[in-house]
Design a protein around this motif. Structure first.
Motif, PDB file in Angstrom:
ATOM      1  N   PRO A  79       7.905  20.737  13.328  1.00 20.26           N
ATOM      2  CA  PRO A  79       8.100  21.957  14.231  1.00 20.26           C
ATOM      3  C   PRO A  79       8.366  23.435  14.296  1.00 20.26           C
ATOM      4  N   TRP A  80       6.967  24.458  15.076  1.00 25.24           N
ATOM      5  CA  TRP A  80       7.042  25.737  14.972  1.00 25.24           C
ATOM      6  C   TRP A  80       7.425  26.172  15.981  1.00 25.24           C
ATOM      7  N   GLY A  81       8.127  25.706  16.816  1.00 22.02           N
ATOM      8  CA  GLY A  81       9.394  25.818  18.332  1.00 22.02           C
ATOM      9  C   GLY A  81       7.762  25.972  19.391  1.00 22.02           C
ATOM     10  N   GLU A  82       6.459  26.502  18.711  1.00 25.17           N
ATOM     11  CA  GLU A  82       6.029  26.766  19.937  1.00 25.17           C
ATOM     12  C   GLU A  82       4.388  26.416  19.381  1.00 25.17           C
ATOM     13  N   ARG A  83       2.834  26.819  20.184  1.00 23.54           N
ATOM     14  CA  ARG A  83       1.870  25.948  19.788  1.00 23.54           C
ATOM     15  C   ARG A  83       1.683  27.415  18.914  1.00 23.54           C
ATOM     16  N   LEU A  84       0.997  27.154  18.573  1.00 22.74           N
ATOM     17  CA  LEU A  84      -0.010  28.585  17.353  1.00 22.74           C
ATOM     18  C   LEU A  84      -1.240  28.296  17.650  1.00 22.74           C
ATOM     19  N   THR A  85      -1.368  28.688  18.866  1.00 24.77           N
ATOM     20  CA  THR A  85      -3.409  29.443  18.692  1.00 24.77           C
ATOM     21  C   THR A  85      -4.654  30.127  17.993  1.00 24.77           C
ATOM     22  N   GLU A  86      -3.251  31.090  17.002  1.00 27.06           N
ATOM     23  CA  GLU A  86      -4.075  31.765  16.232  1.00 27.06           C
ATOM     24  C   GLU A  86      -3.634  31.852  14.581  1.00 27.06           C
ATOM     25  N   ARG A  87      -4.766  31.464  13.897  1.00 23.39           N
ATOM     26  CA  ARG A  87      -3.743  31.066  11.783  1.00 23.39           C
ATOM     27  C   ARG A  87      -3.226  31.983  11.858  1.00 23.39           C
ATOM     28  N   ALA A  88      -3.394  33.874  12.227  1.00 21.16           N
ATOM     29  CA  ALA A  88      -2.115  34.667  11.582  1.00 21.16           C
ATOM     30  C   ALA A  88      -0.421  35.019  12.195  1.00 21.16           C
ATOM     31  N   GLN A  89      -0.545  33.744  13.377  1.00 23.49           N
ATOM     32  CA  GLN A  89       0.502  33.090  13.163  1.00 23.49           C
ATOM     33  C   GLN A  89       1.159  32.663  12.395  1.00 23.49           C
ATOM     34  N   VAL A  90       1.542  31.517  11.535  1.00 25.61           N
ATOM     35  CA  VAL A  90       1.794  30.841  10.676  1.00 25.61           C
ATOM     36  C   VAL A  90       2.706  31.959  10.085  1.00 25.61           C
ATOM     37  N   ARG A  91       2.385  33.024   9.250  1.00 19.71           N
ATOM     38  CA  ARG A  91       3.503  33.708   8.913  1.00 19.71           C
ATOM     39  C   ARG A  91       4.310  33.983   8.960  1.00 19.71           C
ATOM     40  N   GLY A  92       4.238  34.517  10.753  1.00 23.14           N
ATOM     41  CA  GLY A  92       5.534  34.767  11.412  1.00 23.14           C
ATOM     42  C   GLY A  92       6.612  33.353  12.032  1.00 23.14           C
ATOM     43  N   ALA A  93       5.555  32.277  12.275  1.00 23.11           N
ATOM     44  CA  ALA A  93       6.454  31.512  12.577  1.00 23.11           C
ATOM     45  C   ALA A  93       6.916  30.682  11.401  1.00 23.11           C
ATOM     46  N   VAL A  94       6.523  30.677   9.740  1.00 17.83           N
ATOM     47  CA  VAL A  94       7.232  30.035   8.342  1.00 17.83           C
ATOM     48  C   VAL A  94       8.285  30.920   8.528  1.00 17.83           C
ATOM     49  N   VAL A  95       8.339  31.990   8.804  1.00 23.63           N
ATOM     50  CA  VAL A  95       9.469  33.654   8.385  1.00 23.63           C
ATOM     51  C   VAL A  95      10.204  32.304   9.569  1.00 23.63           C
ATOM     52  N   ARG A  96      10.183  32.749  11.158  1.00 23.71           N
ATOM     53  CA  ARG A  96      11.199  32.460  11.880  1.00 23.71           C
ATOM     54  C   ARG A  96      11.659  31.108  11.337  1.00 23.71           C
ATOM     55  N   LEU A  97      11.131  30.129  11.139  1.00 18.50           N
ATOM     56  CA  LEU A  97      12.078  28.693  10.925  1.00 18.50           C
ATOM     57  C   LEU A  97      12.231  29.115   9.286  1.00 18.50           C
ATOM     58  N   TYR A  98      11.810  29.630   7.771  1.00 19.19           N
ATOM     59  CA  TYR A  98      12.670  29.934   6.914  1.00 19.19           C
ATOM     60  C   TYR A  98      13.948  30.504   7.324  1.00 19.19           C
ATOM     61  N   ARG A  99      14.449  31.911   8.006  1.00 15.26           N
ATOM     62  CA  ARG A  99      15.260  32.715   8.535  1.00 15.26           C
ATOM     63  C   ARG A  99      16.348  31.337   9.217  1.00 15.26           C
TER      64      ARG A  99
ATOM     65  N   LEU B 204      22.037  26.919   6.628  1.00 12.18           N
ATOM     66  CA  LEU B 204      22.855  25.854   5.168  1.00 12.18           C
ATOM     67  C   LEU B 204      23.606  27.593   5.116  1.00 12.18           C
ATOM     68  N   GLY B 205      23.934  28.314   5.607  1.00  7.77           N
ATOM     69  CA  GLY B 205      25.100  29.462   5.515  1.00  7.77           C
ATOM     70  C   GLY B 205      24.624  30.578   3.860  1.00  7.77           C
ATOM     71  N   LEU B 206      23.707  30.421   4.524  1.00 12.59           N
ATOM     72  CA  LEU B 206      22.191  31.106   2.950  1.00 12.59           C
ATOM     73  C   LEU B 206      21.964  32.684   3.575  1.00 12.59           C
ATOM     74  N   THR B 207      21.504  33.649   2.487  1.00 14.62           N
ATOM     75  CA  THR B 207      21.723  34.612   3.127  1.00 14.62           C
ATOM     76  C   THR B 207      19.468  34.647   2.831  1.00 14.62           C
ATOM     77  N   ALA B 208      18.891  35.044   3.591  1.00 17.03           N
ATOM     78  CA  ALA B 208      17.408  35.149   3.545  1.00 17.03           C
ATOM     79  C   ALA B 208      17.036  36.614   2.982  1.00 17.03           C
ATOM     80  N   ARG B 209      15.847  35.971   2.177  1.00 15.48           N
ATOM     81  CA  ARG B 209      15.400  37.433   1.236  1.00 15.48           C
ATOM     82  C   ARG B 209      14.682  37.672   2.941  1.00 15.48           C
ATOM     83  N   GLY B 210      14.257  39.755   2.149  1.00 13.17           N
ATOM     84  CA  GLY B 210      13.504  40.509   3.000  1.00 13.17           C
ATOM     85  C   GLY B 210      12.343  39.853   4.015  1.00 13.17           C
ATOM     86  N   GLU B 211      11.665  39.848   4.248  1.00 18.83           N
ATOM     87  CA  GLU B 211      10.304  39.574   4.736  1.00 18.83           C
ATOM     88  C   GLU B 211       9.207  38.876   3.511  1.00 18.83           C
ATOM     89  N   HIS B 212       8.738  38.473   3.376  1.00 17.77           N
ATOM     90  CA  HIS B 212       7.786  37.175   2.859  1.00 17.77           C
ATOM     91  C   HIS B 212       6.096  38.486   2.503  1.00 17.77           C
TER      92      HIS B 212
END
Length: 98
Positions: A64-84, A90-98
């Motif tokens: 789950p995204w954690g919130e309902r997305l209403t615009e395609r443009a929100q996907v990028r930010g949602a994926v970055v949040r999930l990744y971070r 997992l105790g990994l260091t996240a890379r910079g912006e995608h």
């Protein structure tokens, strides 16, 4: 408002995730999809509620995204949040912006 998750939009998001962020998908599945031993994760679907992966060539896992997305443009930010969040769990260091 038009549906941000038209078939063309979903295809473009899946293509981008699978071509450019396959390692990130695996990290997300391991930490947030409940599959810590997964060896592969392919983005198989996207909708307003979640991103879905096919794990190890078979099982489908929705994260789950954690919130309902209403615009395609929100996907990028949602994926970055999930990744971070996944990297943090997992105790990994996240890379910079995608």
């Amino acid at each position: 408002m038009s549906d941000p998750f038209t078939p063309d939009a979903v295809a473009a998001i899946k293509r981008h995730m699978n071509d450019d962020h396959a390692d990130d998908s695996l990290i997300i599945v391991r930490a947030l999809g409940g599959r810590p031993a997964a060896t592969s994760a392919v983005t198989s679907d996207v909708d307003a509620e979640a991103i879905e992966f096919t794990v190890d060539g078979g099982e489908r896992v929705r994260v789950p995204w954690g919130e309902r997305l209403t615009e395609r443009a929100q996907v990028r930010g949602a994926v970055v949040r999930l990744y971070r969040e996944a990297c943090d769990r997992l105790g990994l260091t996240a890379r910079g912006e995608h």
